[in-house]
Scaffold this motif. Structure first.
Motif, PDB file in Angstrom:
ATOM      1  N   LYS A  33     175.265  32.002  66.675  1.00 54.21           N
ATOM      2  CA  LYS A  33     175.558  31.529  65.436  1.00 54.21           C
ATOM      3  C   LYS A  33     177.052  30.950  65.529  1.00 54.21           C
ATOM      4  O   LYS A  33     177.839  31.571  66.141  1.00 54.21           O
ATOM      5  CB  LYS A  33     175.557  32.381  64.349  1.00 54.21           C
ATOM      6  N   ARG A  39     181.941  24.103  65.696  1.00 51.87           N
ATOM      7  CA  ARG A  39     180.896  23.118  65.952  1.00 51.87           C
ATOM      8  C   ARG A  39     181.664  21.551  66.055  1.00 51.87           C
ATOM      9  O   ARG A  39     181.222  20.826  65.219  1.00 51.87           O
ATOM     10  CB  ARG A  39     179.808  22.947  64.881  1.00 51.87           C
ATOM     11  N   PRO A 320     173.359  25.842  71.431  1.00 50.29           N
ATOM     12  CA  PRO A 320     172.357  26.676  70.533  1.00 50.29           C
ATOM     13  C   PRO A 320     172.033  25.995  69.158  1.00 50.29           C
ATOM     14  O   PRO A 320     173.033  25.841  68.680  1.00 50.29           O
ATOM     15  CB  PRO A 320     172.948  28.282  70.518  1.00 50.29           C
ATOM     16  N   GLN A 321     170.727  25.729  68.908  1.00 50.77           N
ATOM     17  CA  GLN A 321     170.572  24.929  67.660  1.00 50.77           C
ATOM     18  C   GLN A 321     170.697  26.030  66.562  1.00 50.77           C
ATOM     19  O   GLN A 321     170.294  27.152  66.760  1.00 50.77           O
ATOM     20  CB  GLN A 321     169.043  24.591  67.637  1.00 50.77           C
ATOM     21  N   GLN A 322     171.557  25.731  65.543  1.00 47.77           N
ATOM     22  CA  GLN A 322     171.695  26.482  64.561  1.00 47.77           C
ATOM     23  C   GLN A 322     170.303  26.564  63.532  1.00 47.77           C
ATOM     24  O   GLN A 322     169.817  25.699  63.587  1.00 47.77           O
ATOM     25  CB  GLN A 322     172.931  25.865  63.583  1.00 47.77           C
ATOM     26  N   PRO A 323     170.276  27.642  62.623  1.00 50.28           N
ATOM     27  CA  PRO A 323     169.180  27.913  61.757  1.00 50.28           C
ATOM     28  C   PRO A 323     168.953  26.934  60.706  1.00 50.28           C
ATOM     29  O   PRO A 323     169.671  25.899  60.458  1.00 50.28           O
ATOM     30  CB  PRO A 323     169.672  29.139  60.914  1.00 50.28           C
ATOM     31  N   THR A 346     168.632  31.125  65.019  1.00 46.31           N
ATOM     32  CA  THR A 346     169.240  30.286  65.981  1.00 46.31           C
ATOM     33  C   THR A 346     167.913  29.985  67.062  1.00 46.31           C
ATOM     34  O   THR A 346     167.270  30.806  67.110  1.00 46.31           O
ATOM     35  CB  THR A 346     170.329  30.607  66.679  1.00 46.31           C
ATOM     36  N   ASN A 347     168.416  29.048  67.871  1.00 43.77           N
ATOM     37  CA  ASN A 347     167.529  28.747  69.157  1.00 43.77           C
ATOM     38  C   ASN A 347     168.553  28.489  70.127  1.00 43.77           C
ATOM     39  O   ASN A 347     169.197  27.322  70.129  1.00 43.77           O
ATOM     40  CB  ASN A 347     166.585  27.865  69.083  1.00 43.77           C
ATOM     41  N   GLN A 349     167.483  32.983  70.722  1.00 42.00           N
ATOM     42  CA  GLN A 349     167.930  34.068  69.905  1.00 42.00           C
ATOM     43  C   GLN A 349     167.638  35.313  70.911  1.00 42.00           C
ATOM     44  O   GLN A 349     166.644  35.435  71.570  1.00 42.00           O
ATOM     45  CB  GLN A 349     167.012  34.102  68.847  1.00 42.00           C
TER      46      GLN A 349
END
Length: 483
Positions: A33, A39, A320-323, A346-347, A349
């Motif tokens: 996260k 970011r 990491p992709q955020q939610p 996230t991805n 996780q």
């Protein structure tokens, strides 16, 4: 494998609701996260590479010394020497050295070429393979450190041992000519600690369901999706099959839940859009997003759900992709504050469920490595790709790095003196990847009492398959919806 094709159009009487087991303990990590300050792209990736190398080098050194020694062991009658730097390698001397793998491939993206063309401000199309045709000779696998590079030579060895850009390894071999290193053996890092885990035969009544690639499209009437809803809520199936559904305590959706619109192409090798949509039109149909939200509301609160974004979801392309944005869950907003109902994750996780450490991704990390090892002629052969998925996952455990190609060919955030994708603190008990062409599951045993359960989750929209993981013994089984 459970087949539901025979149950279509049958009148099955069921109870209004089913009772499920409650997980004793479940946790999700906040490791991936990012806050607003993190970011940003005002940092260089150099410190991320340095952190990776520094963390893994000492662990590789331990294994290398044990395998080859330093002037104390012989291979093929020749004494093996350790070299601190690639620059120190002496021609004809059998030695080992630690470095970072770099693959120079014909079709890899090249930011310098983009700058030269004046196309560095738009997202390039990613090729299906970084390797050319079967007769292409442009493939070069190198080992490098701060002192220099050497090309790794031994085609048969390199075909059996997967190496991609970003891996940190130790290599044993001999320089056969200037800058050409004949590789004979390889050493990986020691494994990060793995918490003790006692597996039981179990009653089979404690499972989680894994699914990916729903690819929900408002304009497509997908019967499999309707059947999936009925199955997960216990409204379809025989008594025996409904008992199986009762054993599911959680559903994890591993990416690619919403099918995007066709990307606008400018006729060249670049697209004029990003994952939020171009200036002209969005990549996503709002009706498809609403349909996904409705799908969730029909399952909640009957079954707790954890959702990870994927490459084709409304999320950033960087790992990491955020939610997913909370507006995605208009009908389920009230459940977002309670992790026992809906977890927006996230991805990648990390999960901890009943003491089991689970790492999951939506599959981009495996898909990118496939581009390093699949030739152009293989990219449309799903069987060829499927055969390599578990081998790649096993290699990622060996490398102690499950996203080695970031940031070289896979977009990621520029971490400052940190790499979140290496196994530094712990090695998982279960490692799954979503959106693969075919289901696969196997044990990877790396010590007398240490193992990792590898699970390849197929795209549901193509296979109709749901994967069940038994938390008592980490065995897997498949529910298949056929229409």
């Amino acid at each position: 494998m459970v087949e539901y094709s025979e149950l279509i159009n049958k009148d099955i009487s069921v109870e209004d609701a089913i009772t499920r087991n409650v997980l004793d303990k479940q946790n999700v990590s906040e490791e991936f996260k990012l806050n607003t300050n993190q970011r940003k792209y005002d940092k260089q990736y150099f410190s991320m590479y340095q952190y990776r190398f520094k963390n893994l080098k000492d662990r590789i050194h331990i294994n290398s010394l044990e395998k080859w020694g330093d002037g104390t062991k012989k291979v093929d009658g020749q004494l093996v020497k350790k070299q601190d730097k690639i620059l120190d390698i002496t021609s004809g001397q059998l030695c080992w050295v630690i470095g970072t793998v770099f693959c120079d491939l014909k079709n890899k993206l090249n930011i310098l070429q983009d700058v030269e063309k004046g196309t560095d401000d738009i997202i390039p199309n990613i090729p299906d393979s970084y390797i050319g045709d079967d007769d292409d000779t442009s493939l070069a696998v190198m080992i490098e450190d701060e002192s220099g590079r050497a090309i790794l030579h031994n085609e048969e060895f390199l075909q059996k041992n997967i190496l991609v850009s970003g891996c940190i390894v130790g290599v044993l071999g001999i320089e056969i000519q200037a800058g050409i290193f004949e590789i004979m053996d390889i050493a990986y890092p020691t494994f990060a600690p793995q918490p003790p885990l006692s597996l039981e035969t179990g009653s089979g009544n404690n499972k989680i369901a894994l699914i990916s690639g729903l690819n929900i499209d408002y304009h497509v009437n997908d019967i499999k999706l309707d059947l999936l809803t009925d199955i997960l809520t216990g409204e379809l199936g025989s008594e025996k099959e409904r008992d199986l559904i009762k054993s599911i305590s959680k559903l994890i959706i591993a990416g690619d839940s919403i099918r995007p619109l066709k990307i606008i192409d400018n006729g060249e090798d670049f697209v004029t859009t990003n994952n939020y949509g171009s200036k002209i039109q969005s990549r996503f149909d709002s009706k498809s997003v609403e349909k996904f939200d409705k799908f969730l509301s029909e399952i909640l609160p009957s079954l707790p759900i954890s959702i990870m974004p994927g490459n084709n979801d409304i999320a950033e392309i960087c790992l990491p992709q955020q939610p997913l944005h909370k507006s995605t869950f208009h009908n389920n907003y009230q459940f977002l504050s309670d992790p026992n109902y809906l977890q927006n994750l996230t991805n990648p996780q990390w999960f901890e469920i009943n003491g089991i450490k689970i790492l999951g991704t939506a599959g981009q990390n495996v898909e990118d490595i496939l581009r390093y090892i699949n030739k152009s002629s293989d990219v449309n052969n799903e069987e060829v790709k499927s055969d390599k998925i578990l081998s790649i996952m096993e290699s990622q455990i060996k490398w102690q790095n499950f996203v080695p190609t970031a940031p070289d060919t896979l977009y990621c955030y520029p971490y400052d003196d940190f790499d979140p994708f290496i196994f530094e603190k712990e090695t998982p008990h279960v490692y799954f990847v979503g959106n693969q062409p075919k289901f696969g599951s196997e044990w990877y045993k790396y010590d007398d009492d240490k193992f990792v359960r590898l699970i390849s989750i197929p795209k549901f929209s193509e296979t109709g398959e749901i994967i069940l993981l038994d938390l008592d013994n980490l065995q897997t089984e498949v529910i298949k919806i056929s229409v």
